[in-house]
Motif scaffolding. Sequence first.
Motif, PDB file in Angstrom:
ATOM      1  N   GLU A  21       0.832  -1.202   0.000  1.00 64.97           N
ATOM      2  CA  GLU A  21       0.000   0.000   0.000  1.00 64.97           C
ATOM      3  C   GLU A  21       0.864   1.249   0.000  1.00 64.97           C
ATOM      4  O   GLU A  21       1.913   1.281   0.646  1.00 64.97           O
ATOM      5  N   SER A  40      -7.956   2.428  -0.615  1.00 73.16           N
ATOM      6  CA  SER A  40      -6.595   1.956  -0.429  1.00 73.16           C
ATOM      7  C   SER A  40      -5.827   2.134  -1.734  1.00 73.16           C
ATOM      8  O   SER A  40      -6.283   1.689  -2.793  1.00 73.16           O
ATOM      9  N   ARG A  47      -8.663   0.253  -4.275  1.00 75.01           N
ATOM     10  CA  ARG A  47      -9.705  -0.636  -3.770  1.00 75.01           C
ATOM     11  C   ARG A  47     -10.410   0.016  -2.601  1.00 75.01           C
ATOM     12  O   ARG A  47      -9.850   0.882  -1.924  1.00 75.01           O
ATOM     13  N   ALA A  49     -11.929  -0.236   1.092  1.00 75.11           N
ATOM     14  CA  ALA A  49     -11.672  -1.032   2.288  1.00 75.11           C
ATOM     15  C   ALA A  49     -12.432  -0.449   3.474  1.00 75.11           C
ATOM     16  O   ALA A  49     -13.031   0.630   3.391  1.00 75.11           O
ATOM     17  N   ARG A  58      -9.310  -4.954   9.609  1.00 79.81           N
ATOM     18  CA  ARG A  58      -9.288  -4.338   8.282  1.00 79.81           C
ATOM     19  C   ARG A  58      -9.917  -5.315   7.278  1.00 79.81           C
ATOM     20  O   ARG A  58      -9.600  -6.496   7.269  1.00 79.81           O
ATOM     21  N   ASP A  60     -11.033  -5.652   3.029  1.00 80.11           N
ATOM     22  CA  ASP A  60     -11.135  -5.143   1.668  1.00 80.11           C
ATOM     23  C   ASP A  60     -12.517  -5.500   1.139  1.00 80.11           C
ATOM     24  O   ASP A  60     -12.917  -6.665   1.161  1.00 80.11           O
ATOM     25  N   PRO A  63     -12.527  -4.812  -4.910  1.00 76.59           N
ATOM     26  CA  PRO A  63     -11.159  -4.876  -5.424  1.00 76.59           C
ATOM     27  C   PRO A  63     -10.804  -3.786  -6.425  1.00 76.59           C
ATOM     28  O   PRO A  63      -9.644  -3.474  -6.607  1.00 76.59           O
TER      29      PRO A  63
END
Length: 204
Positions: A21, A40, A47, A49, A58, A60, A63
């Motif tokens: 990241e 992110s 993506r 999140a 955390r 996601d 995507p």
Amino acid sequence: LHHVPDSGGTPQPLIALQPGETGHGWPEFLPDARAVLFASFRAGALRVALHSMETGERRDLVPDGTYPRYAPSGHLLYAQQGNLMAVPFDVERLEVAGAPVAVVEGVQTDPSGSAYYDVSETGTLVYVAGVAEATQRRLVWVSRAGTEQPLAAPALAYGYPRISPDGQRVAVELDNQIWLYDLARDTLTRLTFEGTVNQSPGWT
């Protein structure tokens, strides 16, 4: 992303970067403030999140999406390739609960991932109609009268152009690296080779 008490104080990190990241952006708390939605940044991808304020977990969620917002209809909104998407979202379980659909086609976005829309607490959606900002840009001189004179440099995804003090070169961001364009020689030379994201050059 950082957080700070409303009474002031030193900002503290809220969400740690994961491997790969390069940053987080455009946060929005869910209505009960149990979790925060955010985008992110990863090399060449964005993506959607979620971070739980209670457990620190955390997740996601999407995507390939950016600029998340929660709609009171129970949907997670996000931008994807110039379209505004909506997917059912379970606020209690903090997870996507269905398949995404396009809500509006043609919402203006820019290469950074910023999308020009928002939704009110009563469910009213506002947005700027348009297409994803073109990644092909021309470098031009602009006179004080507003007249443009194109440079010979090819059209590319330039960002953050800065002219050198002697007026002979232009530092630009291109594909997350810094390049130098020589005005006299009409050459484009890469300057940085390290780091995932190098932006906003400046001259001294």
